[in-house]
Design a protein around this motif. Structure first.
Motif, PDB file in Angstrom:
ATOM      1  N   MET A  34      36.756  51.664 -18.326  1.00  0.00           N
ATOM      2  CA  MET A  34      35.694  51.847 -17.337  1.00  0.00           C
ATOM      3  C   MET A  34      34.360  51.998 -18.059  1.00  0.00           C
ATOM      4  O   MET A  34      34.168  52.927 -18.828  1.00  0.00           O
ATOM      5  N   GLU A  35      33.468  51.052 -17.821  1.00  0.00           N
ATOM      6  CA  GLU A  35      32.162  51.089 -18.473  1.00  0.00           C
ATOM      7  C   GLU A  35      31.090  51.436 -17.456  1.00  0.00           C
ATOM      8  O   GLU A  35      31.045  50.855 -16.362  1.00  0.00           O
ATOM      9  N   LEU A  36      30.222  52.380 -17.810  1.00  0.00           N
ATOM     10  CA  LEU A  36      29.153  52.821 -16.926  1.00  0.00           C
ATOM     11  C   LEU A  36      27.845  52.890 -17.704  1.00  0.00           C
ATOM     12  O   LEU A  36      27.838  53.206 -18.897  1.00  0.00           O
ATOM     13  N   THR A  37      26.757  52.629 -17.004  1.00  0.00           N
ATOM     14  CA  THR A  37      25.433  52.809 -17.585  1.00  0.00           C
ATOM     15  C   THR A  37      24.797  54.054 -16.981  1.00  0.00           C
ATOM     16  O   THR A  37      24.688  54.169 -15.753  1.00  0.00           O
ATOM     17  N   PHE A  38      24.407  54.984 -17.843  1.00  0.00           N
ATOM     18  CA  PHE A  38      23.750  56.229 -17.447  1.00  0.00           C
ATOM     19  C   PHE A  38      22.271  56.131 -17.829  1.00  0.00           C
ATOM     20  O   PHE A  38      21.923  55.545 -18.857  1.00  0.00           O
ATOM     21  N   ALA A  39      21.420  56.722 -17.009  1.00  0.00           N
ATOM     22  CA  ALA A  39      19.989  56.701 -17.310  1.00  0.00           C
ATOM     23  C   ALA A  39      19.367  58.039 -16.945  1.00  0.00           C
ATOM     24  O   ALA A  39      19.835  58.745 -16.042  1.00  0.00           O
ATOM     25  N   SER A  40      18.311  58.381 -17.661  1.00  0.00           N
ATOM     26  CA  SER A  40      17.537  59.587 -17.387  1.00  0.00           C
ATOM     27  C   SER A  40      16.065  59.214 -17.339  1.00  0.00           C
ATOM     28  O   SER A  40      15.578  58.459 -18.193  1.00  0.00           O
ATOM     29  N   TYR A  41      15.351  59.759 -16.333  1.00  0.00           N
ATOM     30  CA  TYR A  41      13.973  59.347 -16.112  1.00  0.00           C
ATOM     31  C   TYR A  41      13.163  60.513 -15.559  1.00  0.00           C
ATOM     32  O   TYR A  41      13.433  60.996 -14.463  1.00  0.00           O
ATOM     33  N   ASN A  42      12.185  60.960 -16.334  1.00  0.00           N
ATOM     34  CA  ASN A  42      11.214  61.941 -15.839  1.00  0.00           C
ATOM     35  C   ASN A  42      10.131  61.155 -15.106  1.00  0.00           C
ATOM     36  O   ASN A  42       9.310  60.481 -15.731  1.00  0.00           O
ATOM     37  N   ILE A  43      10.115  61.241 -13.783  1.00  0.00           N
ATOM     38  CA  ILE A  43       9.232  60.388 -12.995  1.00  0.00           C
ATOM     39  C   ILE A  43       7.859  60.999 -12.720  1.00  0.00           C
ATOM     40  O   ILE A  43       7.044  60.400 -12.016  1.00  0.00           O
ATOM     41  N   HIS A  44       7.606  62.216 -13.280  1.00  0.00           N
ATOM     42  CA  HIS A  44       6.247  62.797 -13.231  1.00  0.00           C
ATOM     43  C   HIS A  44       5.723  62.881 -11.798  1.00  0.00           C
ATOM     44  O   HIS A  44       4.563  62.608 -11.523  1.00  0.00           O
ATOM     45  N   LYS A  45       6.627  63.259 -10.888  1.00  0.00           N
ATOM     46  CA  LYS A  45       6.279  63.393  -9.464  1.00  0.00           C
ATOM     47  C   LYS A  45       5.713  62.089  -8.898  1.00  0.00           C
ATOM     48  O   LYS A  45       4.886  62.096  -7.975  1.00  0.00           O
ATOM     49  N   ALA A  46       6.143  60.967  -9.476  1.00  0.00           N
ATOM     50  CA  ALA A  46       5.733  59.614  -9.062  1.00  0.00           C
ATOM     51  C   ALA A  46       4.254  59.347  -9.290  1.00  0.00           C
ATOM     52  O   ALA A  46       3.705  58.396  -8.727  1.00  0.00           O
ATOM     53  N   VAL A  47       3.609  60.167 -10.114  1.00  0.00           N
ATOM     54  CA  VAL A  47       2.199  59.945 -10.450  1.00  0.00           C
ATOM     55  C   VAL A  47       2.128  59.135 -11.738  1.00  0.00           C
ATOM     56  O   VAL A  47       2.643  59.547 -12.779  1.00  0.00           O
ATOM     57  N   GLY A  48       1.511  57.970 -11.651  1.00  0.00           N
ATOM     58  CA  GLY A  48       1.431  57.086 -12.795  1.00  0.00           C
ATOM     59  C   GLY A  48       0.269  57.405 -13.709  1.00  0.00           C
ATOM     60  O   GLY A  48      -0.499  58.355 -13.480  1.00  0.00           O
ATOM     61  N   LEU A  49       0.101  56.608 -14.733  1.00  0.00           N
ATOM     62  CA  LEU A  49      -0.960  56.840 -15.707  1.00  0.00           C
ATOM     63  C   LEU A  49      -2.345  56.578 -15.130  1.00  0.00           C
ATOM     64  O   LEU A  49      -3.350  56.973 -15.730  1.00  0.00           O
ATOM     65  N   ASP A  50      -2.395  55.921 -13.969  1.00  0.00           N
ATOM     66  CA  ASP A  50      -3.678  55.729 -13.293  1.00  0.00           C
ATOM     67  C   ASP A  50      -4.024  56.883 -12.350  1.00  0.00           C
ATOM     68  O   ASP A  50      -5.026  56.833 -11.654  1.00  0.00           O
ATOM     69  N   GLY A  51      -3.187  57.922 -12.318  1.00  0.00           N
ATOM     70  CA  GLY A  51      -3.428  59.083 -11.468  1.00  0.00           C
ATOM     71  C   GLY A  51      -2.991  58.908 -10.030  1.00  0.00           C
ATOM     72  O   GLY A  51      -3.179  59.824  -9.220  1.00  0.00           O
ATOM     73  N   ARG A  52      -2.407  57.779  -9.684  1.00  0.00           N
ATOM     74  CA  ARG A  52      -1.970  57.535  -8.310  1.00  0.00           C
ATOM     75  C   ARG A  52      -0.483  57.874  -8.155  1.00  0.00           C
ATOM     76  O   ARG A  52       0.324  57.548  -9.016  1.00  0.00           O
ATOM     77  N   ARG A  53      -0.163  58.507  -7.022  1.00  0.00           N
ATOM     78  CA  ARG A  53       1.244  58.750  -6.687  1.00  0.00           C
ATOM     79  C   ARG A  53       1.772  57.515  -5.970  1.00  0.00           C
ATOM     80  O   ARG A  53       1.305  57.166  -4.886  1.00  0.00           O
TER      81      ARG A  53
END
Length: 232
Positions: free
Chosen positions: A1-20
């Motif tokens: 059984m092969e699975l792909t796991f991922a971890s992501y800090n999404i920063h409250k969906a605020v991008g580098l342009d300051g927009r959520r």
């Protein structure tokens, strides 16, 4: 059984342009196409701690969030959320309280796929470093109090060194996967995001997800690991 796991800090969906912009986060999740995903900073910090990814948007994906929230409008616990592919059965999901000087916690799910049970945890550890090792010990204690299962712990460990500080708490009994530098997203230099497993899993591959959208959507890049669970 092969699975792909991922971890992501999404920063409250605020991008580098300051927009959520939750649409950007969903786009990056689709790019990752992982089976199981741990999110950090998935809720707003104040007020009702509302989720920054509307559940209606997740309904249009092939993931569903595990029920770990203790607030009706939140997706996670202290911002930690777990998304799993819809065909993966969840037998237990809960929030974990960690020793902390800051608002921190972890979340845990016990799953079943192809008749095989497994455990996943997602966490965002103390930024100051004062209680980070205690938090790792607390997560390991929660695992030890449950039946032994193949386990994967994912998250933003806020730890630079691979085998220093809080990472020493895992000892030699856990496999530590450091996919690479994931912070800051524009020019990553720090490997803060990690995936740690019990020795039940065989390592296949891992990496940091670089894409034009990922470089804008959050201040962290997501990390991933492909693992297999051999037949007994």
């Amino acid at each position: 059984m092969e699975l792909t796991f991922a971890s992501y800090n999404i920063h409250k969906a605020v991008g580098l342009d300051g927009r959520r912009d939750p649409d950007r986060i969903i786009t990056v999740l689709r790019e990752l196409d992982a089976d199981i995903i741990a999110l950090q900073e998935a809720d707003r910090r104040f007020g009702q701690r509302a989720a920054v990814l509307p559940r209606a948007m997740l309904d249009d994906t092939h993931w569903r969030p595990l029920a770990v929230s203790e607030r009706p409008r939140s997706l996670g616990w202290h911002g930690n959320a777990l998304l799993v592919r819809r065909d993966i059965h969840c037998t237990l999901s809960e929030a974990l309280h960690l020793p902390t000087l800051e608002p921190r916690g972890a979340v845990m799910g016990e799953l079943e796929l192809e008749g095989r049970p497994l455990r996943i945890l997602g966490a965002h550890l103390d930024i100051s470093g004062i209680r980070r090792r205690d938090q790792v010990h607390a997560m390991l204690g929660h695992c030890a109090a449950r039946p032994r299962l193949p386990t994967v712990i994912m998250g933003d460990f806020n730890q630079w060194g691979r085998l220093t500080g809080a990472m020493r708490a895992f000892g030699v009994a856990w496999q530590q996967i450091t996919p690479g530098a994931s912070y800051p997203a524009r020019r990553p230099i720090a490997p803060l995001d990690r995936i740690v497993t019990t020795p039940d899993w065989d390592y296949v591959a891992s990496g940091v997800h670089h894409s034009a959208m990922a470089a804008q959507a959050s201040d962290h890049l997501p990390v991933w690991a492909r693992l297999t669970l051999p037949k007994k």
